[in-house]
Write a protein that holds these residues in place. Sequence first.
Motif, PDB file in Angstrom:
ATOM      1  N   THR A  71      35.120  17.365  10.784  1.00 31.91           N
ATOM      2  CA  THR A  71      36.250  17.410  11.720  1.00 31.91           C
ATOM      3  C   THR A  71      37.592  17.550  11.026  1.00 31.91           C
ATOM      4  O   THR A  71      38.576  17.914  11.674  1.00 31.91           O
TER       5      THR A  71
ATOM      6  N   ASN B 272      36.208  16.450  18.125  1.00 30.94           N
ATOM      7  CA  ASN B 272      37.296  15.673  17.524  1.00 30.94           C
ATOM      8  C   ASN B 272      36.942  14.197  17.297  1.00 30.94           C
ATOM      9  O   ASN B 272      37.376  13.603  16.312  1.00 30.94           O
TER      10      ASN B 272
ATOM     11  N   THR C 250      44.296  12.563  14.694  1.00 28.52           N
ATOM     12  CA  THR C 250      43.456  13.765  14.646  1.00 28.52           C
ATOM     13  C   THR C 250      44.322  15.030  14.615  1.00 28.52           C
ATOM     14  O   THR C 250      44.005  16.051  15.217  1.00 28.52           O
TER      15      THR C 250
END
Length: 461
Positions: free
Chosen positions: A77, A135, A261
């Motif tokens: 990710t 995510n 993120t």
Amino acid sequence: MTTAERLRPVAPATLEELPAVESAGAAQIETAVAAAAAGMSGPWPRDHRRRAAVLHAWADLIAAETDALAADLVRETGKPAAEAALEIAGSIDALRYNSGLARLPLGRAGSLHDGTEAHLVREPVGPTVFITPWNWPVLLLLRDLAPAFAVGVTAVVKPSPQTVHVTNRVVALGHRAGVPADALQVVPGGADVGSALVRHPGTAAVAITGSTAAGQAVLRDAAETMTRPLLELGGKASMLVLPDADLEAALTAAGRASVITSGQMCMACTRVLVHQDQLSRAQELLAAGLTRLAPADPRDRSAALGPLIGPAALEKVTGYLDLARRDARLVTGGEEVHPDGLPGHFLTPALVTDVEVTSPLVQEDIFGPVLMLESYASEDDAVALSNGTPFGLAASVWSGDTGRAFAIARQLKAGTVWVNGYNRSYAEMPSGGMRMSGLGRTRGLEGLEQFTELKHIHLSL
């Protein structure tokens, strides 16, 4: 009808090829749904104690593999190592909390006026499709799957092609813990595979976390067979800072929440609303704070943010930044960098101001490290601005007066509103969106009920 194909995910930070993913074909989909349907007739849905023990054992197995699973998350990710560790910890907590709820009797009973008895029973909804994003692939799977297993459904998981590997590892640990093979299966592929699973007459419900567009597509598919939807979709979360709040503390929290993120998270803070008299000071504080949040190698435990997931994400976010340069004011950030020589698509966090609420910069989900700074003249104006997008997943209010903040929180159209905080999520408390941010709730007791059918059994005595 789906056709098998090979998907080739790439590591976001290094751009190295990850293991190829073989997409499921029609035959594999049929086999998986048939197995899940058969599993609903076995002992899994009826044995509460077994499910409780399995969920607890699964949590223990994941805890023992924390470092390896976190490393997988970083590689697949691009999220920072510290964030990956938090994701694994949250996943463990979801399993442990729901292991206790697996033994909770659901429903109620009572006597009616004519001397008869009414029993309301909750039964597992049936084979459920879980469509998970890249995510937060482990937490967002187990956040939904743990309450679903607590009430006894069977599951077919369709992960993002980007995170099939880490999903398979987590599911394998579930099987080791005692989840039957037919109660938990992974069917890899793209959107066509998810669509086929949702439209299949053998599946009863679907839970998806993804973009609003993805949720709308799932809802259309679900309508064919009245498949029950649980949709947690896009967001445009705002932080409303009242004049009596601790401005520096609020803006520090906003900056950090905007880059979680790398901003590619539906609950990321995307808008900060301050009183017009504090706009200049807020700009100074936010610009300085975002400058300190520099992109870094996500394998570094001190990294604040890593790369965007890929070139399409970079193109989308930079398109919005170009719009900001034309129609608003880009204060700082938005520059592509390559920390430690990594070839991934890293962007410095951007701060945008002088933006109208009608702008696409405010109205659309950018899904990147881009933060809007807006001002208001009155509390009514602030509430209207905060509610001025089609989304309603999360919001935040900051004030030195808790009662005042609570009153404003009641006026905000969001499934979760934090007061003097941000990104505080708990297995005990339900979460979900309003308006274009989704339907239904997960977590808490409401999360259990989401995966049940309510039946009235009437007894004439």
